[in-house]
Write a protein that holds these residues in place. Structure first.
Motif, PDB file in Angstrom:
ATOM      1  N   ASP A   1       0.188  -4.716  12.495  1.00  0.00           N
ATOM      2  CA  ASP A   1       0.595  -4.260  11.172  1.00  0.00           C
ATOM      3  C   ASP A   1       0.320  -5.359  10.161  1.00  0.00           C
ATOM      4  N   CYS A   2      -0.107  -4.963   8.982  1.00  0.00           N
ATOM      5  CA  CYS A   2      -0.466  -5.928   7.938  1.00  0.00           C
ATOM      6  C   CYS A   2       0.264  -5.573   6.643  1.00  0.00           C
ATOM      7  N   ARG A   3       0.809  -6.566   5.987  1.00  0.00           N
ATOM      8  CA  ARG A   3       1.470  -6.371   4.701  1.00  0.00           C
ATOM      9  C   ARG A   3       0.468  -6.627   3.565  1.00  0.00           C
ATOM     10  N   GLU A   4       0.585  -5.856   2.522  1.00  0.00           N
ATOM     11  CA  GLU A   4      -0.219  -6.087   1.304  1.00  0.00           C
ATOM     12  C   GLU A   4      -0.040  -7.539   0.847  1.00  0.00           C
TER      13      GLU A   4
ATOM     14  N   LEU B   1       6.032   0.644  -1.142  1.00  0.00           N
ATOM     15  CA  LEU B   1       5.099  -0.414  -0.768  1.00  0.00           C
ATOM     16  C   LEU B   1       3.663   0.066  -0.876  1.00  0.00           C
ATOM     17  N   ALA B   2       2.782  -0.784  -1.404  1.00  0.00           N
ATOM     18  CA  ALA B   2       1.357  -0.461  -1.400  1.00  0.00           C
ATOM     19  C   ALA B   2       0.905  -0.232   0.035  1.00  0.00           C
ATOM     20  N   GLY B   3       0.248   0.908   0.263  1.00  0.00           N
ATOM     21  CA  GLY B   3      -0.108   1.334   1.606  1.00  0.00           C
ATOM     22  C   GLY B   3       0.674   2.555   2.041  1.00  0.00           C
ATOM     23  N   GLN B   4       1.809   2.819   1.365  1.00  0.00           N
ATOM     24  CA  GLN B   4       2.605   4.011   1.652  1.00  0.00           C
ATOM     25  C   GLN B   4       2.132   5.169   0.765  1.00  0.00           C
ATOM     26  N   GLY B   5       0.852   5.528   0.943  1.00  0.00           N
ATOM     27  CA  GLY B   5       0.272   6.628   0.183  1.00  0.00           C
ATOM     28  C   GLY B   5      -0.372   6.229  -1.125  1.00  0.00           C
TER      29      GLY B   5
ATOM     30  N   MET C   1      -3.573  -2.790  -0.299  1.00  0.00           N
ATOM     31  CA  MET C   1      -2.587  -1.989   0.416  1.00  0.00           C
ATOM     32  C   MET C   1      -2.132  -2.719   1.676  1.00  0.00           C
ATOM     33  N   GLY C   2      -0.985  -2.284   2.213  1.00  0.00           N
ATOM     34  CA  GLY C   2      -0.596  -2.644   3.559  1.00  0.00           C
ATOM     35  C   GLY C   2      -1.073  -1.572   4.522  1.00  0.00           C
ATOM     36  N   GLY C   3      -1.047  -1.882   5.816  1.00  0.00           N
ATOM     37  CA  GLY C   3      -1.517  -0.899   6.783  1.00  0.00           C
ATOM     38  C   GLY C   3      -1.521  -1.456   8.189  1.00  0.00           C
TER      39      GLY C   3
END
Length: 417
Positions: free
Chosen positions: A44-47, A105-109, A276-278
């Protein structure tokens, strides 16, 4: 699904997670896990700003973006048997936004693109765009659209902006020495010429407290690409890519992060991708002695993946190495690419876009940037290829004149005081 070796809870800050990553390069940052050659695993990666940029219609967060805190990297991962002089093989099996989550959070859609203020990082065209702007992009499957840049939609080429191995102590000292010499040539430049080690806001994984101050004072910032790979921002490091990284320390100590939903070549606004995160699914392997065998000693090499947007028609813009003031420069490809980008921006304003909207689009859409001529003195020639199919209207020149779009609310702006 592969085992998740670095999980992230979206409700917690990066430093409050079960496993703590890092935001500096140093050979003594402890690994979070050990894997074997041939292993497949999920990360898992955070923005890169860990939630500091929000989904709203203001650019104040971009103006005040906490640059000392980036990048929030997942890892390091020790690869059993990897030794200095080897090549580490990393296969990107899959990469995407945070799965099945919608939220703040960026990455949540959703994700974002920012133009950084000149006083806080700047960008490729910072003299022409010195203020902070932001665009929010919504994801629907592989497609991105924005309320801040209307009239376009495009398929994302999802990739990590940053991935690399740990430097040796000797290589780290080389980085700090050569970048320090560059800074010394103009120490007060805005934006700065390079970023020296900065202990404030350093995150160093599970490093013992007794070693923290020393390591934080030596550790390199993650902003530039270097011999270990690092922040290369290559949009073609997508699903299916195989990368060969030089190994400088026992175990290689692989780290990754800074995921992008899409990006144009050059990431020209600096925060130019759709951030984004992802997650990433990867497989690792080792080529013993591969650095000498293949002459890969200073930078990674890679084989691009086979998953790319299927655009076949383009409108292209060229630029040469002549400044906006008419000064001739000698084969300056950096300048010629700037001029090509500015020509594309000028063109898009004829359809009703604000210059900032056009700039944000070039940073985030899958444009192609090319060095088209680097030998014909005194002018280098660079080109920008913009896919025509991303527009909801005909963007080609015609006798009818340019179609006029409704620019909507435009890109939110924040001006440095």
């Amino acid at each position: 699904m592969p085992d998740v070796l670095f999980p992230l809870d979206s409700s917690k800050k990066f430093e409050d997670q079960e496993k703590i990553g890092h935001n500096r390069w140093h050979p003594e940052i402890p690994p979070v896990a050990t894997v074997k050659p041939g292993d497949e695993f999920r990360v898992d990666c955070r923005e890169w700003f860990d939630g500091a940029i929000v989904n709203d219609d203001s650019a104040e967060d971009i103006l005040n973006a906490p640059l000392l805190t980036v990048h929030k990297l997942s890892g390091p991962f020790r690869v059993e048997g990897a030794k200095p002089g080897d090549l580490l093989i990393v296969d990107i099996l899959d990469v995407g936004p945070i799965p099945q989550e919608k939220g703040p959070l960026a990455g949540q859609g959703w994700g974002y693109t920012g133009i950084f203020a000149k006083q806080n990082g700047g960008g490729f065209l910072t003299d022409q765009f010195p203020d902070a702007y932001k665009a929010i992009w919504d994801f629907s499957g592989q497609t991105a659209t924005s309320r801040h840049v209307p009239g376009v939609s495009f398929t994302g080429l999802i990739h990590p902006g940053l991935m690399g191995t740990a430097p040796s102590a000797e290589l780290l000292a080389t980085w700090n020495a050569r970048e320090g010499k560059l800074i010394a040539t103009d120490p007060n430049r805005v934006p700065p010429l390079a970023l020296p080690p900065e202990p404030q806001f350093a995150v160093l994984g599970s490093l013992p407290d007794s070693e923290f101050d020393r390591v934080a004072g030596e550790a390199a910032r993650t902003a530039p690409p270097r011999e270990n790979g690092g922040n290369q921002d290559i949009k073609n490091l997508s699903k299916g890519t195989r990368i060969f990284y030089p190994v400088f320390v026992d175990g290689a100590n692989l780290s990754m992060g800074d995921l992008h939903f899409s990006q144009g070549d050059g990431e020209i606004t600096f925060c130019g991708a759709i951030e984004m995160g992802g997650f990433m699914d990867v497989r690792v392997d080792v080529i013993k002695g591969g650095m000498d065998t293949y002459g890969v000693s200073e930078n990674a090499i890679f084989m691009p993946g086979n998953v790319e947007p299927n655009y076949s028609e383009w409108i292209a813009f060229s630029g040469t190495s002549v400044t906006l003031d008419g000064e001739q420069r000698y084969l300056d490809s950096h300048l010629s690419y700037q001029r090509a980008c500015l020509h594309a921006i000028d063109y898009l304003t004829k359809f009703g876009y604000a210059p900032e909207q056009a700039y944000l689009l070039l940073g985030s859409a899958p444009i192609e940037g090319r060095l088209s001529g680097v030998v014909d003195i005194p002018n280098s020639c660079s080109t920008v290829y913009l896919p025509t199919a991303i527009f909801d209207f005909d963007v080609r020149p015609s006798a009818r004149g340019p179609h006029q779009i409704d620019p909507g609310m435009g890109a939110p702006r924040a001006v440095a005081s």
